[in-house]
Design a protein around this motif. Sequence first.
Motif, PDB file in Angstrom:
ATOM      1  N   ARG A  33       0.738  -1.385  -0.283  1.00 44.38           N
ATOM      2  CA  ARG A  33       0.344  -0.595  -0.306  1.00 44.38           C
ATOM      3  C   ARG A  33       0.945   1.508  -0.240  1.00 44.38           C
ATOM      4  O   ARG A  33       0.772   2.190  -0.794  1.00 44.38           O
ATOM      5  CB  ARG A  33      -1.089   0.231   1.444  1.00 44.38           C
ATOM      6  CG  ARG A  33      -1.792   1.117   0.702  1.00 44.38           C
ATOM      7  CD  ARG A  33      -2.903   1.462   2.729  1.00 44.38           C
ATOM      8  NE  ARG A  33      -3.318  -0.313   2.693  1.00 44.38           N
ATOM      9  CZ  ARG A  33      -3.416  -0.879   3.100  1.00 44.38           C
ATOM     10  NH1 ARG A  33      -1.831  -0.674   4.731  1.00 44.38           N
ATOM     11  NH2 ARG A  33      -4.332  -2.232   3.934  1.00 44.38           N
ATOM     12  N   SER A  34       1.565   0.911   0.837  1.00 46.38           N
ATOM     13  CA  SER A  34       3.100   1.992   1.198  1.00 46.38           C
ATOM     14  C   SER A  34       3.427   2.267  -0.318  1.00 46.38           C
ATOM     15  O   SER A  34       3.578   3.500  -1.060  1.00 46.38           O
ATOM     16  CB  SER A  34       4.039   1.748   1.809  1.00 46.38           C
ATOM     17  OG  SER A  34       5.090   3.213   2.189  1.00 46.38           O
ATOM     18  N   ASN A  37       1.329   3.776  -2.813  1.00 42.83           N
ATOM     19  CA  ASN A  37       0.587   5.659  -2.449  1.00 42.83           C
ATOM     20  C   ASN A  37       2.161   6.428  -3.286  1.00 42.83           C
ATOM     21  O   ASN A  37       1.172   7.775  -3.522  1.00 42.83           O
ATOM     22  CB  ASN A  37       0.389   5.688  -0.764  1.00 42.83           C
ATOM     23  CG  ASN A  37      -0.518   5.010  -0.810  1.00 42.83           C
ATOM     24  OD1 ASN A  37      -1.497   4.982  -1.374  1.00 42.83           O
ATOM     25  ND2 ASN A  37      -1.097   4.768   0.729  1.00 42.83           N
ATOM     26  N   SER A  38       3.498   5.581  -2.812  1.00 42.63           N
ATOM     27  CA  SER A  38       4.650   6.425  -3.804  1.00 42.63           C
ATOM     28  C   SER A  38       4.020   6.483  -4.802  1.00 42.63           C
ATOM     29  O   SER A  38       4.543   7.293  -5.414  1.00 42.63           O
ATOM     30  CB  SER A  38       5.832   6.570  -2.989  1.00 42.63           C
ATOM     31  OG  SER A  38       5.839   5.904  -2.119  1.00 42.63           O
ATOM     32  N   VAL A  40       1.452   6.385  -6.696  1.00 37.74           N
ATOM     33  CA  VAL A  40       0.691   7.549  -7.130  1.00 37.74           C
ATOM     34  C   VAL A  40       0.934   8.742  -6.663  1.00 37.74           C
ATOM     35  O   VAL A  40       0.643   9.699  -7.677  1.00 37.74           O
ATOM     36  CB  VAL A  40      -0.384   6.857  -6.298  1.00 37.74           C
ATOM     37  CG1 VAL A  40      -2.332   8.041  -6.209  1.00 37.74           C
ATOM     38  CG2 VAL A  40      -1.562   6.189  -6.600  1.00 37.74           C
ATOM     39  N   TYR A  41       1.445   9.289  -6.007  1.00 33.97           N
ATOM     40  CA  TYR A  41       2.566  10.398  -5.553  1.00 33.97           C
ATOM     41  C   TYR A  41       2.915  11.201  -6.884  1.00 33.97           C
ATOM     42  O   TYR A  41       3.035  12.329  -7.175  1.00 33.97           O
ATOM     43  CB  TYR A  41       2.620  10.831  -3.961  1.00 33.97           C
ATOM     44  CG  TYR A  41       3.147  12.247  -3.880  1.00 33.97           C
ATOM     45  CD1 TYR A  41       2.340  12.832  -3.670  1.00 33.97           C
ATOM     46  CD2 TYR A  41       4.771  11.644  -4.219  1.00 33.97           C
ATOM     47  CE1 TYR A  41       3.590  14.563  -3.139  1.00 33.97           C
ATOM     48  CE2 TYR A  41       5.286  13.340  -3.682  1.00 33.97           C
ATOM     49  CZ  TYR A  41       4.490  14.255  -2.666  1.00 33.97           C
ATOM     50  OH  TYR A  41       5.134  15.038  -2.915  1.00 33.97           O
ATOM     51  N   SER A  44       1.097  11.745 -10.042  1.00 30.36           N
ATOM     52  CA  SER A  44       0.395  12.505  -9.707  1.00 30.36           C
ATOM     53  C   SER A  44       0.985  14.015  -9.925  1.00 30.36           C
ATOM     54  O   SER A  44       0.849  14.771 -10.774  1.00 30.36           O
ATOM     55  CB  SER A  44      -0.329  13.109  -8.461  1.00 30.36           C
ATOM     56  OG  SER A  44      -1.292  11.996  -8.412  1.00 30.36           O
ATOM     57  N   GLN A 111      -7.265  10.602  -9.348  1.00 24.52           N
ATOM     58  CA  GLN A 111      -5.442   9.239  -9.264  1.00 24.52           C
ATOM     59  C   GLN A 111      -6.728   7.927  -9.442  1.00 24.52           C
ATOM     60  O   GLN A 111      -7.565   8.470  -8.806  1.00 24.52           O
ATOM     61  CB  GLN A 111      -4.728   9.791  -8.087  1.00 24.52           C
ATOM     62  CG  GLN A 111      -3.992  10.459  -7.879  1.00 24.52           C
ATOM     63  CD  GLN A 111      -4.334  11.764  -7.088  1.00 24.52           C
ATOM     64  OE1 GLN A 111      -5.419  11.685  -6.779  1.00 24.52           O
ATOM     65  NE2 GLN A 111      -3.990  13.140  -7.878  1.00 24.52           N
ATOM     66  N   GLU A 147       1.455  -1.717 -12.022  1.00 27.22           N
ATOM     67  CA  GLU A 147       2.092  -1.520 -10.458  1.00 27.22           C
ATOM     68  C   GLU A 147       2.940  -2.374 -10.538  1.00 27.22           C
ATOM     69  O   GLU A 147       3.298  -2.351  -9.637  1.00 27.22           O
ATOM     70  CB  GLU A 147      -0.058  -1.870  -9.945  1.00 27.22           C
ATOM     71  CG  GLU A 147      -0.104  -2.322  -8.975  1.00 27.22           C
ATOM     72  CD  GLU A 147      -0.952  -3.041  -8.345  1.00 27.22           C
ATOM     73  OE1 GLU A 147      -2.187  -3.124  -7.305  1.00 27.22           O
ATOM     74  OE2 GLU A 147      -1.651  -3.578  -9.243  1.00 27.22           O
TER      75      GLU A 147
END
Length: 585
Positions: A33-34, A37-38, A40-41, A44, A111, A147
Amino acid sequence: MRSIRWKLTSSYLLLVLLVLVLVTAYGARALHRSYVNSYVYAVSIQAKVISLMMREYAGERNLADLQPMVQALRWRREATITLIDATGRSSQPLDPAAPEVAAAFAGREGQAVRFDPATGEVRVFAAAPVLGPDGRIAGVVQVSAPEAWVWRQLRRQVPGALGAVLVGLLAAWLVGSRLSRRLTRPLLQLGQVAERLAAGDFAGRVPQDDTEELARLGRTFNTMADRLQRTIAEITAERKKLEAIVSGMTDGVVATDRHGQVVLFTRAAAEMLGISPDAALGRPAREVLRGRLAVLLEEAARGRVVAEELPPGLVGDRVVDVHCAPYRDDRGEVIGAVAVLRDATELRRTERLRRELTANVSHELRTPLTSIKGFTETLLDGAMRDEATCRRFLTIIQSEVDRLVKLVDDLLDLSRLESRHVTLDLQPVDVGALAAHTADKLRPLADAGGLTLLVQAPPGVVAPADRDRLEQVLTNLIDNALKYTPPGGRVEVSVVPRGEEVEVTVSDTGRGIPPEDLPHVFERFYRVDRSRTRGSGGTGLGLAIARHIVEAHGGRISVRSRPGEGTTFTVTLPRNGGPRPDRTA
């Protein structure tokens, strides 16, 4: 069978492994998950930066025509950057329902992590609006990355995670082994002490542990062992006491359990039945005892109390009085049977002898009393007037009275000898001289019967004896020999020293004693020729008295005889170590 230590260690390892697997799975999920999220960030930021760069060209050119330029901004080949104009036209295939694109057209950054139909994989998407000079949305920049990059990063962590799991398992094994050893050591000690208790060694005790529960268990076990030791000691003492009591009983005791097997067989019972206790214990009573005794025990095991006297032949050659009864447990159920065996042979023999004595005494008294009564009645009827007849009758009466007196004296003497109420006055006696003296006293009787009486008795053969009693024995034997030897016969008395003993023999050349009568000659009132003995004044008690006197001296008396060849009586007396002067017969 696996040990408790192995079970504890393996259970601890399984628990630690399960925890490590759960922690690793949770950590991997959180790390995934981390990483997502990284990504995704990062995507973005990339989309926002490109949207800012494209703002300068939004008024001059169509955004779809700038696609080749933005492709140069890709940091990896798998990443995609797509420009979408305000009409929704793009240079690459686009999912019109993409949520991030819809958010960007709405003026927000969007996102999403979703499946991409164009590439057939899950990708990370980010979209940012591109504003024109008038501040309106001129288009959208969409950036995506696979992913799979996340899983690549996670796979790089797998060796480290596996190493951590192995280190954890090793540490858990070390800790678990130590802990299981710590926990099982008191249990092993407890088991060893329990084995010693089971083997009969009650001295072992469990060491006290510093763990509260194990210490309480050890104290409880030691208390139980102490109580068990005391209980076993008490039971053993009671059992030994009972065995001593039962073994000391003259009555035999036989006990069986509920299955009919012999569980108790005393020494007295073994002697009475002629069966070894080792051969009887643990075996069925019906196989060991057989006969009527086994049947009586079976009846008692069914709850009955039975008593019966078994004659000779059923239990050896003895008369046995049997009393059988069941024994029960605390609930009153029959759990076996016990038989008490009493040897009644001597009692029955005594009763028989008493009956015989009564009959013999009555018979012996009847003849002289009848004779006295008859002569007395004759005298009273008138015979007293004839002096010669009166004197002859009175002489006969006196003779019969003397015979009665002798009979009573012999009975009293025999009674005292049999009851051991006669004290012997033991002194050194010259047996040869005493034999010669006794023979000289009876020589007139031998001369009157035409008999030869010889004595072979060397002087100086001394033995401790009661002179009067020994003379009574010799008188009886010589007198009997003279009575049973016909005229012209010979009676010989000899005294021979034989080592530590003195042997006195009285032999005659009479008609002898039949073999069937020899075992009975020393019994009371037993006579080979009753008519002749009674006519000569015998009572049938002389040999019985002689036997008791000889045995009271510690000696023995025996007889040998053949019909027509004569009879020899042998008296053997100890010369040294005879009865003490205070010994009673």
